[in-house]
Design a protein around this motif. Structure first.
Motif, short mmCIF file in Angstrom:
data_model
loop_
_atom_site.label_atom_id
_atom_site.label_comp_id
_atom_site.label_asym_id
_atom_site.label_seq_id
_atom_site.Cartn_x
_atom_site.Cartn_y
_atom_site.Cartn_z
N GLU A 299 -2.32 9.05 4.43
CA GLU A 299 -2.50 8.10 3.34
C GLU A 299 -3.38 8.37 2.86
O GLU A 299 -3.58 8.18 1.21
CB GLU A 299 -2.08 6.96 3.54
CG GLU A 299 -0.02 6.64 4.01
CD GLU A 299 -0.92 5.80 5.54
OE1 GLU A 299 -1.26 5.09 5.76
OE2 GLU A 299 0.54 5.29 4.83
N VAL A 300 -4.51 8.62 3.23
CA VAL A 300 -6.01 8.46 2.61
C VAL A 300 -6.33 9.87 1.29
O VAL A 300 -6.56 10.07 0.57
CB VAL A 300 -7.24 9.04 3.98
CG1 VAL A 300 -8.39 9.17 3.01
CG2 VAL A 300 -7.23 7.52 4.38
N PRO B 58 0.71 -0.97 -0.16
CA PRO B 58 -0.20 0.04 0.12
C PRO B 58 1.22 1.57 -0.29
O PRO B 58 1.05 2.16 -1.01
CB PRO B 58 -0.95 -0.12 1.36
CG PRO B 58 0.04 -0.87 1.61
CD PRO B 58 0.25 -2.28 1.52
N VAL B 59 2.24 0.92 0.25
CA VAL B 59 2.43 2.48 0.64
C VAL B 59 3.15 2.60 -0.52
O VAL B 59 3.38 4.04 -1.25
CB VAL B 59 3.52 2.63 1.47
CG1 VAL B 59 5.00 2.90 1.99
CG2 VAL B 59 3.47 2.46 3.14
N SER C 90 0.72 4.38 -3.04
CA SER C 90 -0.10 6.08 -2.97
C SER C 90 1.82 6.61 -2.94
O SER C 90 1.32 7.56 -3.89
CB SER C 90 0.03 6.04 -1.42
OG SER C 90 1.04 5.57 -0.35
N ARG D 21 -7.52 -0.15 0.72
CA ARG D 21 -8.31 0.95 1.59
C ARG D 21 -7.85 1.42 3.30
O ARG D 21 -7.30 2.31 3.61
CB ARG D 21 -9.82 1.16 1.34
CG ARG D 21 -10.55 1.99 1.96
CD ARG D 21 -11.70 2.16 1.59
NE ARG D 21 -12.83 1.23 2.13
CZ ARG D 21 -13.48 0.92 2.85
NH1 ARG D 21 -12.75 1.67 3.81
NH2 ARG D 21 -13.88 -0.28 3.40
N TYR E 157 -5.64 0.13 5.16
CA TYR E 157 -4.77 0.22 5.59
C TYR E 157 -4.13 1.94 5.82
O TYR E 157 -3.52 1.82 6.34
CB TYR E 157 -3.73 -0.99 5.10
CG TYR E 157 -3.82 -1.91 4.47
CD1 TYR E 157 -2.99 -2.80 6.15
CD2 TYR E 157 -3.90 -2.78 3.91
CE1 TYR E 157 -3.93 -4.23 5.81
CE2 TYR E 157 -4.70 -4.68 3.42
CZ TYR E 157 -4.37 -4.95 4.65
OH TYR E 157 -4.57 -6.43 5.11
N TYR E 158 -4.23 2.26 5.15
CA TYR E 158 -4.92 3.56 5.03
C TYR E 158 -4.89 4.41 6.01
O TYR E 158 -6.46 4.18 6.11
CB TYR E 158 -5.18 4.65 3.33
CG TYR E 158 -3.79 3.86 2.10
CD1 TYR E 158 -2.95 3.76 2.38
CD2 TYR E 158 -4.84 3.20 0.67
CE1 TYR E 158 -2.30 3.16 1.12
CE2 TYR E 158 -4.25 3.52 -0.14
CZ TYR E 158 -2.72 2.88 -0.24
OH TYR E 158 -2.22 2.40 -1.00
N VAL F 159 -4.22 9.68 -1.10
CA VAL F 159 -4.71 8.65 -2.28
C VAL F 159 -5.92 9.25 -3.02
O VAL F 159 -6.07 8.91 -4.84
CB VAL F 159 -5.64 7.23 -2.19
CG1 VAL F 159 -5.76 6.59 -2.62
CG2 VAL F 159 -4.16 6.06 -1.57
N TYR G 242 -14.25 5.06 0.26
CA TYR G 242 -12.98 6.10 0.49
C TYR G 242 -13.99 7.57 1.53
O TYR G 242 -12.93 8.17 2.46
CB TYR G 242 -12.30 6.89 -0.57
CG TYR G 242 -10.75 6.37 -0.89
CD1 TYR G 242 -9.64 6.38 -0.23
CD2 TYR G 242 -11.01 4.72 -1.62
CE1 TYR G 242 -8.41 5.65 -0.15
CE2 TYR G 242 -9.21 4.01 -1.41
CZ TYR G 242 -8.34 4.36 -1.42
OH TYR G 242 -7.25 3.28 -0.79
#
Length: 383
Positions: free
Chosen positions: A289-290, A249-250, A253, A282, A284-285, A293, A312
């Motif tokens: 981070e949200v 995820p990192v 993003s 989603r 994990y953010y 994205v 989201y």
């Protein structure tokens, strides 16, 4: 008391790529200040004894400096002179984390003394001892030099960056990135071989940088006139595209954030796969981070479906307590621009969260929030 206040955990855990955790640790130090003023006063009296600072080991000296700076303790006359004298003895022995700690705390301390003499002394110490420092130490010392605007000659900067170049592929990316940003800010643009090696490390370790660090790097690269080319970005896009399904995820993003900042529009296929992977990640953010994205989705021209938008919107709602004012504004506006719909109660929750952070907001952030509310045709009780 000294062990509790100048926490080793803050020192060893310090990283410019984790601003939120450092803020929490500073708050912990402030809590100590509120709970034990008598102990703090006694601690400061002890540290003010002649020669006491010079007796401290290098990392302890950095921790004490940070504690005094963050807790805003009253500094006795002559204490800063003793600190600079102790640094002259111990600077070469400081680990990179201790030097990073000093880069944040010294600018908070020395202005209180109101003496240019202390800054000149510190600049002389850096120049004298720089040749004895390792590459990782120099990365952090350059941050000290830039943050304090110490006067060092261009030749010293060149020698420091040359030494760092020999270890670029071994250093972690935030370290080398801080060195690059500091060097460019100080007026020295590294030569092409240095930058070529750095870009190799940048490409393989992009996810090590937080958004602020990435923006600083791009600003430095822009100043140096060496931003990634269209061909470089296209090749990087293909490389990431081949690894979809295997990247975390990192990295996802961070890659999108890079493309968004450089106005690179990936292919339709890449963007569709990005949206699919982002939906999967989603949960994990959190927090920033949200924002990354959804803002990147707008900048890249993505067209998410209803499931993605609902996911989201819900994630933003759950993370409101972790978002800063500008992050609330950007996330809220980006989701609206992507086509999300909001229940009236949820919009009020966004406004409530933003109101709690209004003291830290910029006028442009507030304007963005109000424009978004108007576009959603939401009638609110806020005046």
């Amino acid at each position: 008391a000294a062990a509790n206040i100048a926490t080793a955990g803050w020192l060893s855990g310090y990283s410019s790529s984790s601003s939120s955790s450092s803020g929490q640790q500073q708050q912990q130090l402030s809590d100590h200040a509120q709970l034990s003023p008598i102990v703090l006063h006694s601690w400061m009296v002890e540290l003010s004894q002649p020669g006491r600072l010079q007796q401290l080991q290098a990392d302890d000296l950095a921790a004490v400096t940070a504690a005094v700076a963050v807790l805003q303790l009253r500094i006795p006359a002559g204490w800063l002179d003793g600190l600079v004298a102790a640094l002259q003895q111990r600077l070469i022995q400081c680990c990179p984390a201790a030097l990073a700690c000093l880069s944040c705390s010294l600018p908070l301390l020395l202005p209180r003394g109101g003496s240019l003499r202390l800054w000149r002394q510190l600049g002389a110490i850096v120049q004298q001892q720089g040749v004895h420092l390792s590459a990782s130490q120099l990365c952090e010392v350059l941050t000290v030099v830039q943050a304090a605007d110490l006067a060092v000659p261009t030749l010293w900067l060149k020698q420091a960056m040359t030494k760092i170049q020999g270890s670029l592929l071994k250093l972690n990316l935030p370290q080398s990135s801080r060195a690059l940003a500091a060097s460019v800010a100080l007026g020295y643009n590294p030569p092409k071989p240095w930058l070529d090696t750095y870009m190799q490390r940048f490409r393989s370790g992009l996810s090590e940088l937080n958004p602020e660090g990435l923006v600083d790097v791009l600003r430095a690269l822009s100043t140096a006139g060496v931003l990634p080319s269209h061909d470089w970005l296209t090749d990087f896009e293909k490389d990431v595209g081949r690894r979809f399904g295997f990247i975390g995820p990192v990295e996802l993003s961070s890659t999108a954030f890079l493309f968004a900042n450089l106005a690179h529009i990936p292919s339709d296929t890449w963007r569709q796969r990005f949206m699919s992977e982002a939906l999967k990640f989603r949960v994990y953010y959190t927090g920033n981070e949200v924002t990354q994205v959804v803002w990147s989705g707008v900048r890249m021209g993505c067209k998410p479906d209803e499931q993605w938008l609902e996911g989201y919107v819900q994630q933003m709602h759950e993370q409101l307590k972790n978002l800063q004012a500008y992050q609330i504004a950007f996330t809220f506006a980006a989701l609206q621009k992507l086509g999300a719909s909001f229940e009236p109660a949820m919009i009020d929750d966004v406004l409530d969260a933003y109101a709690l952070r209004l003291h830290e907001a910029q006028p442009s952030d507030t304007a963005l929030v109000l424009v978004t509310v108007a576009r959603l045709k939401h009638v609110t009780s806020y005046k």
